[in-house]
Design an enzyme around this catalytic site. Sequence first.
Site, PDB file in Angstrom:
ATOM      1  N   GLN A  84       0.843  -1.209   0.000  1.00 35.17           N
ATOM      2  CA  GLN A  84       0.000   0.000   0.000  1.00 35.17           C
ATOM      3  C   GLN A  84       0.874   1.254   0.000  1.00 35.17           C
ATOM      4  O   GLN A  84       1.713   1.440   0.900  1.00 35.17           O
ATOM      5  CB  GLN A  84      -0.916   0.023   1.215  1.00 35.17           C
ATOM      6  CG  GLN A  84      -1.935  -1.100   1.248  1.00 35.17           C
ATOM      7  CD  GLN A  84      -1.483  -2.286   2.075  1.00 35.17           C
ATOM      8  OE1 GLN A  84      -0.288  -2.583   2.156  1.00 35.17           O
ATOM      9  NE2 GLN A  84      -2.423  -2.973   2.707  1.00 35.17           N
ATOM     10  N   GLN A  90      -0.219  -0.291  -5.792  1.00 35.91           N
ATOM     11  CA  GLN A  90      -1.325  -0.678  -4.916  1.00 35.91           C
ATOM     12  C   GLN A  90      -1.834   0.540  -4.158  1.00 35.91           C
ATOM     13  O   GLN A  90      -1.052   1.304  -3.587  1.00 35.91           O
ATOM     14  CB  GLN A  90      -0.869  -1.760  -3.924  1.00 35.91           C
ATOM     15  CG  GLN A  90      -1.984  -2.253  -3.018  1.00 35.91           C
ATOM     16  CD  GLN A  90      -1.591  -3.475  -2.199  1.00 35.91           C
ATOM     17  OE1 GLN A  90      -0.565  -4.091  -2.435  1.00 35.91           O
ATOM     18  NE2 GLN A  90      -2.422  -3.831  -1.232  1.00 35.91           N
ATOM     19  N   ASP A  91      -3.164   0.727  -4.167  1.00 37.14           N
ATOM     20  CA  ASP A  91      -3.807   1.814  -3.420  1.00 37.14           C
ATOM     21  C   ASP A  91      -3.368   3.201  -3.883  1.00 37.14           C
ATOM     22  O   ASP A  91      -3.077   4.083  -3.071  1.00 37.14           O
ATOM     23  CB  ASP A  91      -3.540   1.660  -1.910  1.00 37.14           C
ATOM     24  CG  ASP A  91      -4.258   0.483  -1.303  1.00 37.14           C
ATOM     25  OD1 ASP A  91      -4.908  -0.262  -2.046  1.00 37.14           O
ATOM     26  OD2 ASP A  91      -4.149   0.297  -0.074  1.00 37.14           O
ATOM     27  N   ASP A 137      -6.383  -2.770  -6.110  1.00 37.88           N
ATOM     28  CA  ASP A 137      -7.279  -1.851  -5.391  1.00 37.88           C
ATOM     29  C   ASP A 137      -6.886  -0.398  -5.612  1.00 37.88           C
ATOM     30  O   ASP A 137      -6.916   0.416  -4.689  1.00 37.88           O
ATOM     31  CB  ASP A 137      -7.254  -2.161  -3.882  1.00 37.88           C
ATOM     32  CG  ASP A 137      -7.586  -3.603  -3.558  1.00 37.88           C
ATOM     33  OD1 ASP A 137      -8.240  -4.265  -4.382  1.00 37.88           O
ATOM     34  OD2 ASP A 137      -7.186  -4.071  -2.473  1.00 37.88           O
ATOM     35  N   ARG A 177     -13.426  -5.475  -6.050  1.00 39.69           N
ATOM     36  CA  ARG A 177     -13.714  -6.465  -5.020  1.00 39.69           C
ATOM     37  C   ARG A 177     -14.201  -5.736  -3.768  1.00 39.69           C
ATOM     38  O   ARG A 177     -13.848  -4.562  -3.547  1.00 39.69           O
ATOM     39  CB  ARG A 177     -12.497  -7.333  -4.711  1.00 39.69           C
ATOM     40  CG  ARG A 177     -11.260  -6.582  -4.223  1.00 39.69           C
ATOM     41  CD  ARG A 177     -10.161  -7.573  -3.868  1.00 39.69           C
ATOM     42  NE  ARG A 177      -8.946  -6.898  -3.394  1.00 39.69           N
ATOM     43  CZ  ARG A 177      -7.980  -7.498  -2.699  1.00 39.69           C
ATOM     44  NH1 ARG A 177      -8.097  -8.788  -2.394  1.00 39.69           N
ATOM     45  NH2 ARG A 177      -6.904  -6.836  -2.312  1.00 39.69           N
TER      46      ARG A 177
END
Length: 539
Positions: free
Chosen positions: A338, A360-361, A382, A449
Amino acid sequence: MTIMPLFFVLTLLFPSSFSQNYSSGPVAPDHACTFTTDPSFCQSLLPSESLSNFYGYGQYLIKKSLQQSYAFSSLINETIRDNATLTPQAAAALNDCLLLSELTTDFLSSSLSTLDSCDTTSLAEDQADLVHTLMSGIVTNQRTCLDALTQASFLRRGHKLYAPLMNGSQLYSVSLAMLTNSWAFKHKNANPGRQLLDGTRVGEHGVPHWVNRKIFRSGFGRRMALQTVGSVVVAHDGSGNYRTIGDAITAAPANDGSKGYYVINVKAGVYQEYVTIPKAKKYIMMVGDGIGNTIITGSRNVVDGYTTFNSATLSVLGDGFVAIGITVRNTAGPAKHQAVAVRNGADLSTFYKCSFEGYQDTLYTYSMRQFFRECDIYGTVDFIFGNAAVVFQNCNMYVRLPSSGQFNTVTAQGRSDPNQNTGTSIINCNVAATSDLAGHSNVNTYLGRPWRQYSRTVFMQSNLGSLINPAGWTPWSGSFALSTLYYGEYNNRGPGAATGGRVKWAGFHTMSSSDASRFTVSNFVQGGNWLPKTTVPFT
């Protein structure tokens, strides 16, 4: 518009069940708690005597919530002050919680002030939207604090923060439920601008003299002058008023937005700084020299000890923030997990022709009401996540090659309470693979998700590339949230848009036009009320 109590709406639907209760005066506490997420806990909070309606119970609960928030902030301060052996991770988590608790106190105060200025028959639609947004944000703040402390291995049963944190979470959830059942939030009158397909409604747009006109191409509709209360220039070479963006923000005056924006024009260059727009700095407009020219860059990440919340290169809390023509990067890379480029928790905030680069993120649409137009978002896992009420329009989602063994997910929406007004709406956007991913057909890419129980995301009228797995969506863990989430697709195009092979979850929907209209700019984030003053185009 007059906002009616829920009882009035329910009497139209179920007259035999509710007409007597609505017309017979005071509402008993046990009946008032019927519509909350935890009726027994709700009853333990309410006074023994009956109040006149849900509105009165809502005010009562917000006052209790405000007391809870003040007490929790004091407890966090005490914990930080008295514990010299905190790990860096625990200290970072506690500091996140302190900021979030202060925001919660501010949101509760604003909500109570709004409610106290009205009654159940005079609360205007925009006031109801504001209170609903603030109370939804409070629930998000509480959950974020809980996650941070848990991930830092600091919180455990019996710790002095545990019971106040958990009780506060329940209290805020019950308060939100009581308030959303006080007004007909879901039965607002549509206006002519709230159309999905029958033409477009474009904001009023202008080109200030200090904006690089390359950023603003033609076709924006009727021009208007942007209202400003002042402007400054940031330039590395000393040719402006400030050399750093942070210094310009610190010097920005108090501004309630009534007379326009305070403009910070950031010249081309790479700005290696962590930029924060604090809650007190409202209606700032930050204008760069275009994507790839004005760049803000950092590399904070969870592997190096930062919380996800505090890893952002650009963090925004000040209401009414607008960014135009800026690239924001987090260069930590996929191995650092993250690593946020932008965390945005500013109400009525807008990003136009900006780029967000990470893995990520990448983009943390944390909370409140947000709008993104013609932006580029790069990432892997994500990479658009959070719990704002947010609309992306005419944007590009560029999916990168993840770490070995990972799959890609464009979204991970974090709605944790069924009464929150939050969700992610993606309209007329493009989802495509970057060149590094294009040659790897074995890497699965999904639209999203469910990060939380009531995750809500829709893709509408968008171009979905061949990289999208035919299932479209993927679980978070087992059957978690598959029946309580709301994932929708409407009138998409491209090789990844076919819905025949989509997941069979109860929460997945191929949407009708009436379903889709709930998630437009005007209906979902009330954009018709506040976007015109930004001069940013919207449909």
